[in-house]
Scaffold this motif. Structure first.
Motif, PDB file in Angstrom:
ATOM      1  N   MET A   1      17.105  -5.998   4.426  1.00 13.43           N
ATOM      2  CA  MET A   1      15.939  -5.478   5.108  1.00 13.43           C
ATOM      3  C   MET A   1      15.662  -4.070   4.605  1.00 13.43           C
ATOM      4  N   ALA A   2      14.403  -3.761   4.426  1.00  6.85           N
ATOM      5  CA  ALA A   2      13.989  -2.445   3.964  1.00  6.85           C
ATOM      6  C   ALA A   2      13.626  -1.568   5.167  1.00  6.85           C
ATOM      7  N   ILE A   3      13.919  -0.290   5.006  1.00 13.29           N
ATOM      8  CA  ILE A   3      13.524   0.717   5.988  1.00 13.29           C
ATOM      9  C   ILE A   3      12.672   1.721   5.231  1.00 13.29           C
ATOM     10  N   ALA A   4      11.456   1.945   5.694  1.00 11.00           N
ATOM     11  CA  ALA A   4      10.547   2.870   5.018  1.00 11.00           C
ATOM     12  C   ALA A   4      10.139   3.985   5.967  1.00 11.00           C
ATOM     13  N   GLU A   5      10.090   5.186   5.417  1.00 13.13           N
ATOM     14  CA  GLU A   5       9.529   6.323   6.136  1.00 13.13           C
ATOM     15  C   GLU A   5       8.187   6.616   5.483  1.00 13.13           C
ATOM     16  N   VAL A   6       7.125   6.592   6.275  1.00 14.38           N
ATOM     17  CA  VAL A   6       5.771   6.713   5.744  1.00 14.38           C
ATOM     18  C   VAL A   6       5.040   7.858   6.434  1.00 14.38           C
ATOM     19  N   THR A   7       4.413   8.702   5.620  1.00 13.10           N
ATOM     20  CA  THR A   7       3.560   9.765   6.129  1.00 13.10           C
ATOM     21  C   THR A   7       2.203   9.630   5.458  1.00 13.10           C
ATOM     22  N   VAL A   8       1.160   9.477   6.258  1.00 12.32           N
ATOM     23  CA  VAL A   8      -0.200   9.327   5.761  1.00 12.32           C
ATOM     24  C   VAL A   8      -0.998  10.553   6.212  1.00 12.32           C
ATOM     25  N   ILE A   9      -1.609  11.239   5.251  1.00 10.57           N
ATOM     26  CA  ILE A   9      -2.350  12.453   5.568  1.00 10.57           C
ATOM     27  C   ILE A   9      -3.794  12.321   5.082  1.00 10.57           C
ATOM     28  N   PRO A  10      -4.746  12.191   6.024  1.00 15.14           N
ATOM     29  CA  PRO A  10      -6.159  12.232   5.642  1.00 15.14           C
ATOM     30  C   PRO A  10      -6.516  13.665   5.263  1.00 15.14           C
ATOM     31  N   ILE A  11      -7.274  13.828   4.207  1.00 11.94           N
ATOM     32  CA  ILE A  11      -7.627  15.157   3.717  1.00 11.94           C
ATOM     33  C   ILE A  11      -9.133  15.367   3.867  1.00 11.94           C
ATOM     34  N   GLY A  12      -9.505  16.598   4.239  1.00 15.67           N
ATOM     35  CA  GLY A  12     -10.920  16.937   4.365  1.00 15.67           C
ATOM     36  C   GLY A  12     -11.572  16.335   5.583  1.00 15.67           C
ATOM     37  N   THR A  13     -10.854  16.319   6.700  1.00 13.39           N
ATOM     38  CA  THR A  13     -11.392  15.696   7.906  1.00 13.39           C
ATOM     39  C   THR A  13     -12.224  16.654   8.749  1.00 13.39           C
ATOM     40  N   GLY A  14     -12.182  17.947   8.420  1.00 14.37           N
ATOM     41  CA  GLY A  14     -12.941  18.921   9.192  1.00 14.37           C
ATOM     42  C   GLY A  14     -12.198  19.453  10.403  1.00 14.37           C
ATOM     43  N   THR A  15     -10.971  19.004  10.616  1.00 12.88           N
ATOM     44  CA  THR A  15     -10.157  19.475  11.736  1.00 12.88           C
ATOM     45  C   THR A  15      -8.694  19.511  11.322  1.00 12.88           C
ATOM     46  N   THR A  16      -7.925  20.372  11.970  1.00 16.13           N
ATOM     47  CA  THR A  16      -6.485  20.419  11.688  1.00 16.13           C
ATOM     48  C   THR A  16      -5.725  19.371  12.489  1.00 16.13           C
TER      49      THR A  16
END
Length: 101
Positions: A1-16
């Motif tokens: 079984m695989a274990i994944a750590e995922v971070t998704v960052i939208p860029i240029g959304t107009g807000t922090t």
């Protein structure tokens, strides 16, 4: 079984603030077959067979685009152990056992 750590960052959304994007990505994960997942304060941990994990990662990566993001940066770290059964819980338990707890 695989274990994944995922971070998704939208860029240029107009807000922090990204919590609305994170919430939507968690909704997407609820619909994914063959995986379990856990939201942490900095990323999401996904567990399952590698094929299903990749499908979930792809769905996560696409989600901010569907919400209007024009650019998305996704970081993935995968632990794919095939000599024995593994999970996030088992990995933590192994360390706790060695600590005497």
């Amino acid at each position: 079984m695989a274990i994944a750590e995922v971070t998704v960052i939208p860029i240029g959304t107009g807000t922090t603030s990204l919590s609305a994007y994170v919430a939507e990505m968690q909704r997407v994960l609820e619909k994914q077959d063959g995986i379990t997942y856990e939201l942490t304060s900095m990323s999401t941990i996904i567990e399952g067979e590698l094929t299903w994990v990749w499908r979930a990662i792809e769905a996560l990566h696409e989600t901010p685009f569907l919400s209007g993001a024009k650019r998305v940066s996704t970081s993935v770290k995968i632990d794919d152990r095939r000599d024995q059964i593994s999970s996030s819980k088992l990995k933590i338990q192994s360390v706790q056992d060695k600590l005497g707890g």
